[in-house]
Design a protein around this motif. Structure first.
Motif, short mmCIF file in Angstrom:
data_model
loop_
_atom_site.label_atom_id
_atom_site.label_comp_id
_atom_site.label_asym_id
_atom_site.label_seq_id
_atom_site.Cartn_x
_atom_site.Cartn_y
_atom_site.Cartn_z
N LEU B 196 -42.58 -96.30 47.51
CA LEU B 196 -41.66 -96.10 46.40
C LEU B 196 -40.47 -95.27 46.88
O LEU B 196 -40.63 -94.15 47.34
CB LEU B 196 -42.36 -95.38 45.24
N LEU B 197 -39.29 -95.81 46.76
CA LEU B 197 -38.05 -95.07 47.03
C LEU B 197 -37.56 -94.45 45.73
O LEU B 197 -37.79 -95.02 44.67
CB LEU B 197 -36.97 -96.01 47.59
N PRO B 198 -36.91 -93.30 45.78
CA PRO B 198 -36.55 -92.54 46.97
C PRO B 198 -37.62 -91.54 47.43
O PRO B 198 -37.38 -90.80 48.36
CB PRO B 198 -35.31 -91.78 46.52
N SER B 199 -38.80 -91.54 46.81
CA SER B 199 -39.77 -90.48 47.11
C SER B 199 -40.38 -90.60 48.51
O SER B 199 -40.65 -89.61 49.16
CB SER B 199 -40.89 -90.50 46.07
N PHE B 200 -40.63 -91.82 48.96
CA PHE B 200 -41.35 -92.03 50.22
C PHE B 200 -40.55 -92.94 51.14
O PHE B 200 -40.86 -94.11 51.28
CB PHE B 200 -42.75 -92.59 49.96
N MET B 214 -52.22 -88.97 46.06
CA MET B 214 -51.72 -89.75 44.93
C MET B 214 -52.69 -90.87 44.60
O MET B 214 -53.44 -91.35 45.46
CB MET B 214 -50.34 -90.34 45.25
N ALA B 216 -51.29 -93.50 42.66
CA ALA B 216 -50.39 -94.62 42.36
C ALA B 216 -49.56 -94.90 43.60
O ALA B 216 -49.06 -93.98 44.25
CB ALA B 216 -49.49 -94.30 41.18
N GLY B 231 -31.02 -95.20 47.74
CA GLY B 231 -31.47 -94.53 46.54
C GLY B 231 -31.07 -95.30 45.30
O GLY B 231 -31.80 -95.33 44.33
N ASN B 232 -29.94 -95.93 45.36
CA ASN B 232 -29.39 -96.55 44.16
C ASN B 232 -29.37 -98.06 44.22
O ASN B 232 -28.85 -98.69 43.32
CB ASN B 232 -27.96 -96.05 43.95
N ILE B 234 -31.86 -100.32 44.28
CA ILE B 234 -33.18 -100.91 44.05
C ILE B 234 -33.07 -102.16 43.19
O ILE B 234 -32.48 -102.15 42.11
CB ILE B 234 -34.11 -99.87 43.38
N ILE B 235 -33.65 -103.25 43.70
CA ILE B 235 -33.65 -104.53 43.01
C ILE B 235 -34.94 -104.73 42.24
O ILE B 235 -34.98 -105.33 41.16
CB ILE B 235 -33.49 -105.68 44.04
N GLN B 237 -39.18 -102.84 41.87
CA GLN B 237 -40.26 -101.98 42.33
C GLN B 237 -41.56 -102.42 41.68
O GLN B 237 -41.62 -102.66 40.48
CB GLN B 237 -39.97 -100.50 41.99
N SER B 238 -42.60 -102.55 42.50
CA SER B 238 -43.92 -102.93 42.00
C SER B 238 -44.89 -101.81 42.34
O SER B 238 -44.78 -101.18 43.39
CB SER B 238 -44.41 -104.21 42.67
N THR B 239 -45.86 -101.60 41.47
CA THR B 239 -46.79 -100.49 41.64
C THR B 239 -48.23 -100.92 41.36
O THR B 239 -48.47 -101.95 40.74
CB THR B 239 -46.44 -99.33 40.69
N SER B 241 -52.35 -98.80 40.82
CA SER B 241 -53.11 -97.54 40.77
C SER B 241 -54.49 -97.77 41.36
O SER B 241 -55.03 -98.87 41.32
CB SER B 241 -53.25 -97.05 39.32
#
Lengths: 290, 290, 290, 290
Positions: B196-200, B214, B216, B231-232, B234-235, B237-239, B241
């Motif tokens: 996950l951007l921008p965290s990782f 974590m 998630a 950072g900006n 992003i097209i 994001q999939s997550t 858990s």
């Protein structure tokens, strides 16, 4: 069985010794000790996790009452195995402020048996959600003054008086002081943070993630551990994705109405069902602990 | 229609003026200019986004060829509206290295019509996934030497030669040099980052999130924008858990086999279907741009 | 000579073209263009740095006045070489709020000739430091209301009216809006941040560093660059170390009374003496720019 | 007097009890306990800080030897007051790899009496600095193999054998394993990090700060504390500033040749002179501890 002893006092002299003596005299084994000297706040604290024979638990509790009387320390004894031993459901104190979604979800899950606990009390620093408690027939106790400033000691007193097992912070908007965190240390305070930890720890995690133009958002259910940033105490994390161009209002709405309630209910369930435990400040699957 | 002109040269003198002159002579309006002087690498770059009459697009392209000849600058002209104008599907170059899951997912989505593009070529710095390209009847071009070091100029040459619209980095394991990013600037390079951007943002996002305990995880599909951390842009994001106690191997397996492919396929689809655009280095929903 | 043109308008249509036309008609070369569409604030902005014959500077200024009249855009023309050409010292607007140490240091350095500039005006959103201005015989202009809310447009109007070259934020406690930053873009706004950037960007950098139990503290003098976090625009950084056990009060006292003033005075001196320039959003030593 | 007991074992059962029993039987008061279960590495560890009568220190040491024999735990007893009691200087093990500046500075400061300690041994995973040790007549012990891989157990064995009080990591280029950190826990391992902590914790702090175009650089002398990122254990920080345009080579040169040696020498001096102590994982001025 496992038992947890917490002690809080005004300085670090004479705190550990009487507790350690009593514990070893009862034939218990020390599994974990956490000590902390928050000298700037004049709070000295200790959490001791021990293994002892279930038959000696009452003796332990009595011994700790004696130590407390002799030393003036604020001492609590508890065990995650207590509800089972006493043939009762775990007792939950649900702490709220303004947002109704997460407390409603927890109260419904308890009513429907998805969380096998008892909603013993709803605590709040504001009157706003009193109706939510009444709707489910749960006693409501106000711990805030007219400005919403909470009486932190009153919160602990009520939990003590009602033999609360777990304190659930369901978007409760105040920070617990270190002394309260220590008094209910050992995996008894469950918080719902409305962002993904550890990336978004602030007060406005939706706004911060949105400012980064992220398209994935989440919530984190975690144990509160005194003196540590919540990084390793995650019980559950729930996430959702949005399309480019989604407004912040829509992001927040989906988070508050759907994602946060799901996240907290599943987190509380894991704790109440003893699926997770705190072990040296980290959450572990209960079956994995020796 | 919208058109994008990129220019790369060895210094910052005389770069902007001839392009700006030509553009304004054609009656086009300048919508955006990004310039950068990467002096330490002797790369000076400009990206110009303009609005012009579709009838003048051929003139623009010719004019830029002339400017390139006169100045020695490396200049490219392109438009996201080209495929439609030329009544063809967008042409994709899929860049890969070792992991087969994301390129396989993109190739299948193209075959099944879920991504309405053409898999024009598979590029790699390694031979390992040549069979994946052949399985789908897509030409494979090796751009790496025996040690896997890529020939970055060869990558650009092939994309130029094949009139590639979009470069898809499907777990391509090398960093594109700034010059390549500029040459295909303007929203033409799509990357799949397995965290996950921008965290990782690092090389091992699964490991880093796991080290934070974590529960998630996620992947990020984003445009590559030269000189900026992603950072900006992003097209998609999939997550997903996981339960407490899940092993890192299982976390990585679920991410690589299920989550990353879904993330990239949906991201490429959004670009190819013109649902998103890059506007002043940020992704915007296409319908929201004036 | 180098000249800087800034333009701010309500949307991104028709902004770039008239300026670019005028510039190229004057035989100037475009050295740098920065454009930004802050669509959420309806501020569209452009900064253009050009090289032109000194003899044409007056024509450029006139042309920009014309463009401004025709288009309604807010346009400013400036050059770091102006003071020299006009045989005068650079004019400084010193913006203050409560803390007197840094403005006092700058005013003294100007009086003593260590900063070869003119203290043209002291601007403040509060009356508190009016006496400091008067002590040095510098006009004081209040731009705040009774609650200290600044009139940002008034700040710019005063700077325009007084032909200010550099705006010095000497512990000025308000954030400049993006429009103001753009209007004086190109290396004209100098800020003193009372912590080391980029590590401690917040409002309370002493407290944050102290909470990390650091023993080294610092201040940062940097150009304000719109739309960017201040990471690359550092003009000067000053530091000091303390012994273990030093109180926060003592840390802050040493920082405010000694370190911050030194940091800002040297930073302003470097700018006024043309030792540094802003080049593609980075500070470079002036002699290193081609 | 204060004494520190460290214990390391393969699991968390039966570790705390025998040590706690012995300590309390000797009439000592427990001042601090730190326990950690590094279950993934099968290292269970405890550090106990106690207050006892100096006359009982020998008994404590004997008792711990007995506990070690009975339980198989790796146990160490030590006191910062030992050198004074035994009328000798503190014994230092100086660990090095390639860079000579910081070990040279420490050896010179010891020779000149600025650090009132004894350079008992120089340890290294490489032979490169053997000459530096010989130049000062200090025994050199190689603990690395041909590839520079250190034998971490050998390092501890040598320190035990030589009754080392403090381990000084003077640009020693390997990470100590958790077990080693625990064995010499309690404020006995002093590290020199060549960047400002906590902002620049990585392997290349000069490069990272330079990439941010910072103009202030620094070094940090800190205690190594197992299981924690070094944030609160800072003993000394030294800094320096450079002019815009200074090259990275020059930044590194000034740091390595001047700033790092000064930082480490002063840090070691503070420890050896008992000016600082480790108290609940934080460095405190020794006089401030009750």
């Amino acid at each position: 069985m496992q038992a947890v002893i917490t002690a809080v006092g005004p300085d670090h002299r004479g705190l550990a010794d009487p507790i350690v003596h009593s514990v070893t005299e009862l034939g218990a084994n020390i599994a974990e000790i956490q000590m902390y000297d928050r000298d700037d706040a004049h709070v000295f604290s200790m959490m001791t996790r021990i293994e002892l024979e279930p038959a000696r638990y009452a003796d332990l509790r009595d011994a700790m009452v004696d130590v407390s009387k002799e030393t003036g320390l604020s001492i609590r004894t508890w065990s995650p195995d207590l509800p089972k031993l006493e043939n009762r459901k775990p007792r939950l104190a649900i702490c709220v402020t303004y947002r109704p979604e997460t407390p409603l979800a927890v109260l419904r899950a308890i009513r429907d048996g998805r969380i096998r606990g008892e909603a013993t009390v709803v605590l709040s620093n504001r009157r706003k959600l009193q109706g939510v408690a009444e709707q489910f027939g749960v006693p409501f106790r106000l711990i805030g003054d007219d400005a919403g400033e909470p009486n932190d000691d009153a919160m602990i007193d009520i939990c003590d008086e009602l033999s609360i097992d777990y304190v659930v912070l369901a978007r409760y908007m105040r920070v617990l002081p270190a002394a309260s965190c220590w008094k209910y240390a050992g995996g008894r305070i469950i918080n719902l943070h409305h962002g993904l930890l550890p990336s978004f720890p602030g007060m406005r995690p939706y706004h911060e993630a949105y400012a980064s133009r992220m398209l994935a958002y989440g919530a984190t259910c975690h144990f509160i551990v005194p003196e540590l940033d919540a990084g390793n105490q995650i019980i559950n994390q729930s996430t959702y994705s949005v399309l480019p161009g989604t407004s912040l209002d829509e992001v927040v709405r989906r988070g508050q109405e759907d994602n946060e309630p799901d996240c907290l209910v599943e987190g509380v369930r894991r704790v109440v069902d003893n699926e997770v435990r705190l072990h040296f400040n980290r959450v572990v699957a209960a079956h994995s602990v020796g």
